[in-house]
Design a protein around this motif. Structure first.
Motif, mmCIF file in Angstrom:
data_model
loop_
_atom_site.group_PDB
_atom_site.id
_atom_site.type_symbol
_atom_site.label_atom_id
_atom_site.label_comp_id
_atom_site.label_asym_id
_atom_site.label_seq_id
_atom_site.Cartn_x
_atom_site.Cartn_y
_atom_site.Cartn_z
ATOM 1 N N SER A 99 -4.280 -2.347 1.537
ATOM 2 C CA SER A 99 -4.565 -3.206 2.694
ATOM 3 C C SER A 99 -3.518 -2.996 3.791
ATOM 4 O O SER A 99 -3.851 -2.973 4.975
ATOM 5 N N GLU A 100 -2.260 -2.815 3.392
ATOM 6 C CA GLU A 100 -1.212 -2.538 4.380
ATOM 7 C C GLU A 100 -1.446 -1.194 5.055
ATOM 8 O O GLU A 100 -1.243 -1.038 6.257
ATOM 9 N N TRP A 101 -1.869 -0.209 4.270
ATOM 10 C CA TRP A 101 -2.146 1.111 4.832
ATOM 11 C C TRP A 101 -3.294 1.032 5.840
ATOM 12 O O TRP A 101 -3.223 1.614 6.920
ATOM 13 N N LYS A 102 -4.355 0.286 5.512
ATOM 14 C CA LYS A 102 -5.479 0.146 6.434
ATOM 15 C C LYS A 102 -5.046 -0.552 7.714
ATOM 16 O O LYS A 102 -5.467 -0.173 8.813
ATOM 17 N N ALA A 103 -4.217 -1.579 7.578
ATOM 18 C CA ALA A 103 -3.741 -2.297 8.768
ATOM 19 C C ALA A 103 -2.883 -1.385 9.639
ATOM 20 O O ALA A 103 -3.003 -1.390 10.870
ATOM 21 N N GLN A 104 -2.031 -0.595 9.000
ATOM 22 C CA GLN A 104 -1.184 0.333 9.747
ATOM 23 C C GLN A 104 -2.041 1.392 10.442
ATOM 24 O O GLN A 104 -1.819 1.720 11.605
ATOM 25 N N GLY A 162 6.751 -1.646 -8.197
ATOM 26 C CA GLY A 162 5.954 -2.707 -8.812
ATOM 27 C C GLY A 162 5.031 -3.434 -7.848
ATOM 28 O O GLY A 162 4.625 -4.552 -8.129
ATOM 29 N N ILE A 163 4.706 -2.847 -6.718
ATOM 30 C CA ILE A 163 3.769 -3.471 -5.784
ATOM 31 C C ILE A 163 2.357 -3.039 -6.160
ATOM 32 O O ILE A 163 2.115 -1.870 -6.451
ATOM 33 N N GLU A 164 1.445 -4.000 -6.136
ATOM 34 C CA GLU A 164 0.069 -3.701 -6.527
ATOM 35 C C GLU A 164 -0.574 -2.744 -5.528
ATOM 36 O O GLU A 164 -0.301 -2.779 -4.328
ATOM 37 N N SER A 165 -1.469 -1.918 -6.034
ATOM 38 C CA SER A 165 -2.110 -0.918 -5.182
ATOM 39 C C SER A 165 -3.042 -1.567 -4.157
ATOM 40 O O SER A 165 -3.234 -1.024 -3.065
#
Length: 157
Positions: A53-58, A45-48
């Motif tokens: 944004s987390e993926w880009k930061a990682q 249930g986490i918004e895409s």
């Protein structure tokens, strides 16, 4: 020569067919993994937008260039730590003087004195964090150099 040419052509066609079958198996496996991942993401249930944004930061963190190594970086970090420790010692002396003022009732406004104490304590806490971060980065030789410098009687004067 004709026989060899025919065999090479036949093996090329055969390997191309096997490559196509291998790619098909890999594609189906990837699609199955993608489907499984999407179902898990739907149940979480986490918004895409958050995930992207987390993926880009990682990605940014993991692909940043390594810090360049130099012979003087370790000694510079040790000097920085010693400087921070000296500043911390000065702040501790200042805090002791503020505490003495409090004990001797040698102050005009108690709230001003207490705010100064809180400010000095906050600075000391920040310095402790900075010192710990810089010490974590040091290598074994640099940590040994730091211990020697901290215990040096001439630097403590």
């Amino acid at each position: 020569l004709y026989t060899i040419d025919t065999q090479v052509h036949h093996l090329g066609a055969e390997s191309l067919l096997k490559l196509g079958k291998w790619m098909e198996r890999k594609w189906r496996a990837c699609q199955a993994c993608k489907f499984d991942a999407l179902t898990v993401l739907e149940t979480v249930g986490i918004e895409s937008d958050i995930l992207q944004s987390e993926w880009k930061a990682q990605l940014k963190e993991q692909t940043k260039p390594l810090t360049k190594q130099s012979n003087s970086l370790g000694s510079k970090a040790v000097k920085d730590i010693v400087s921070l420790m000296t500043t911390k010692a000065e702040l501790i002396k200042e805090l002791d003087s503020l505490n003495d003022m409090l004990l001797q009732n040698n102050y005009d406004d108690l709230s001003d004195l207490m705010s100064l104490q809180r400010a000095v304590l906050a600075k000391i806490a920040d310095l402790n964090v900075s010192i710990a971060k810089k010490q974590d980065v040091l290598g074994i030789n640099d940590q040994a150099d730091l211990k020697k410098l901290v215990n040096n009687k001439f630097l403590q004067v």
